[in-house]
Design a protein around this motif. Sequence first.
Motif, PDB file in Angstrom:
ATOM      1  N   ALA A 166     -35.121 -28.345  17.917  1.00 29.92           N
ATOM      2  CA  ALA A 166     -36.029 -27.208  17.782  1.00 29.92           C
ATOM      3  C   ALA A 166     -36.761 -26.918  19.094  1.00 29.92           C
ATOM      4  N   LYS A 167     -37.243 -27.956  19.765  1.00 29.96           N
ATOM      5  CA  LYS A 167     -37.954 -27.766  21.034  1.00 29.96           C
ATOM      6  C   LYS A 167     -37.046 -27.192  22.112  1.00 29.96           C
ATOM      7  N   ASN A 168     -35.755 -27.512  22.040  1.00 27.68           N
ATOM      8  CA  ASN A 168     -34.792 -26.978  22.999  1.00 27.68           C
ATOM      9  C   ASN A 168     -34.302 -25.581  22.615  1.00 27.68           C
ATOM     10  N   GLY A 169     -34.804 -25.066  21.482  1.00 27.97           N
ATOM     11  CA  GLY A 169     -34.451 -23.718  21.060  1.00 27.97           C
ATOM     12  C   GLY A 169     -33.086 -23.601  20.407  1.00 27.97           C
ATOM     13  N   LEU A 170     -32.509 -24.721  20.009  1.00 28.01           N
ATOM     14  CA  LEU A 170     -31.177 -24.697  19.420  1.00 28.01           C
ATOM     15  C   LEU A 170     -31.211 -24.402  17.929  1.00 28.01           C
ATOM     16  N   SER A 212     -29.926 -20.884  11.548  1.00 28.09           N
ATOM     17  CA  SER A 212     -29.884 -21.394  12.919  1.00 28.09           C
ATOM     18  C   SER A 212     -29.119 -22.714  12.982  1.00 28.09           C
ATOM     19  N   ILE A 213     -29.233 -23.534  11.943  1.00 31.46           N
ATOM     20  CA  ILE A 213     -28.491 -24.799  11.898  1.00 31.46           C
ATOM     21  C   ILE A 213     -26.994 -24.522  11.822  1.00 31.46           C
ATOM     22  N   LEU A 214     -26.610 -23.597  10.953  1.00 29.62           N
ATOM     23  CA  LEU A 214     -25.187 -23.262  10.815  1.00 29.62           C
ATOM     24  C   LEU A 214     -24.643 -22.645  12.101  1.00 29.62           C
ATOM     25  N   SER A 215     -25.446 -21.820  12.765  1.00 34.24           N
ATOM     26  CA  SER A 215     -25.025 -21.240  14.046  1.00 34.24           C
ATOM     27  C   SER A 215     -24.844 -22.328  15.095  1.00 34.24           C
ATOM     28  N   TYR A 216     -25.776 -23.277  15.115  1.00 35.31           N
ATOM     29  CA  TYR A 216     -25.681 -24.393  16.057  1.00 35.31           C
ATOM     30  C   TYR A 216     -24.409 -25.212  15.795  1.00 35.31           C
ATOM     31  N   LEU A 217     -24.131 -25.494  14.537  1.00 32.96           N
ATOM     32  CA  LEU A 217     -22.945 -26.281  14.185  1.00 32.96           C
ATOM     33  C   LEU A 217     -21.652 -25.556  14.518  1.00 32.96           C
ATOM     34  N   SER A 218     -21.672 -24.224  14.431  1.00 35.52           N
ATOM     35  CA  SER A 218     -20.460 -23.455  14.707  1.00 35.52           C
ATOM     36  C   SER A 218     -20.268 -23.219  16.212  1.00 35.52           C
ATOM     37  N   GLY A 219     -21.271 -23.606  17.001  1.00 32.58           N
ATOM     38  CA  GLY A 219     -21.164 -23.430  18.443  1.00 32.58           C
ATOM     39  C   GLY A 219     -21.642 -22.079  18.915  1.00 32.58           C
ATOM     40  N   ASP A 220     -22.223 -21.301  18.021  1.00 28.82           N
ATOM     41  CA  ASP A 220     -22.749 -19.978  18.379  1.00 28.82           C
ATOM     42  C   ASP A 220     -24.130 -20.176  18.986  1.00 28.82           C
ATOM     43  N   ASN A 221     -24.237 -19.958  20.289  1.00 29.67           N
ATOM     44  CA  ASN A 221     -25.503 -20.195  20.979  1.00 29.67           C
ATOM     45  C   ASN A 221     -26.335 -18.940  21.142  1.00 29.67           C
ATOM     46  N   ASP A 222     -26.113 -17.947  20.307  1.00 32.97           N
ATOM     47  CA  ASP A 222     -26.904 -16.717  20.339  1.00 32.97           C
ATOM     48  C   ASP A 222     -28.275 -17.012  19.764  1.00 32.97           C
ATOM     49  N   ARG A 223     -29.296 -16.969  20.594  1.00 29.53           N
ATOM     50  CA  ARG A 223     -30.642 -17.330  20.159  1.00 29.53           C
ATOM     51  C   ARG A 223     -31.489 -16.127  19.804  1.00 29.53           C
ATOM     52  N   SER A 224     -30.880 -15.004  19.520  1.00 31.65           N
ATOM     53  CA  SER A 224     -31.659 -13.794  19.207  1.00 31.65           C
ATOM     54  C   SER A 224     -32.188 -13.810  17.797  1.00 31.65           C
TER      55      SER A 224
END
Length: 62
Positions: free
Chosen positions: A29-33, A50-62
């Motif tokens: 969370a602190k790293n914005g992931l 955001s967890i599912l996006s992180y797991l899928s490798g999608d680094n779109d932080r919008s």
Amino acid sequence: MKQNDTWVSGQIAKELLGVKQTATLTKLAKNGLIKRTKANSKVIYYSKNSILSYLSGDNDRS
């Protein structure tokens, strides 16, 4: 724009990510992931999207 997000407890977030340490959630969370929100001083919820996006490798932080 993203659809409605679901907020999950730390325990569920750890299960989704396959981690055991709450410190790992904090670090992500602190790293914005992943996203998190505090309900109060002791209760923190994590964004399932955001967890599912992180797991899928999608680094779109919008």
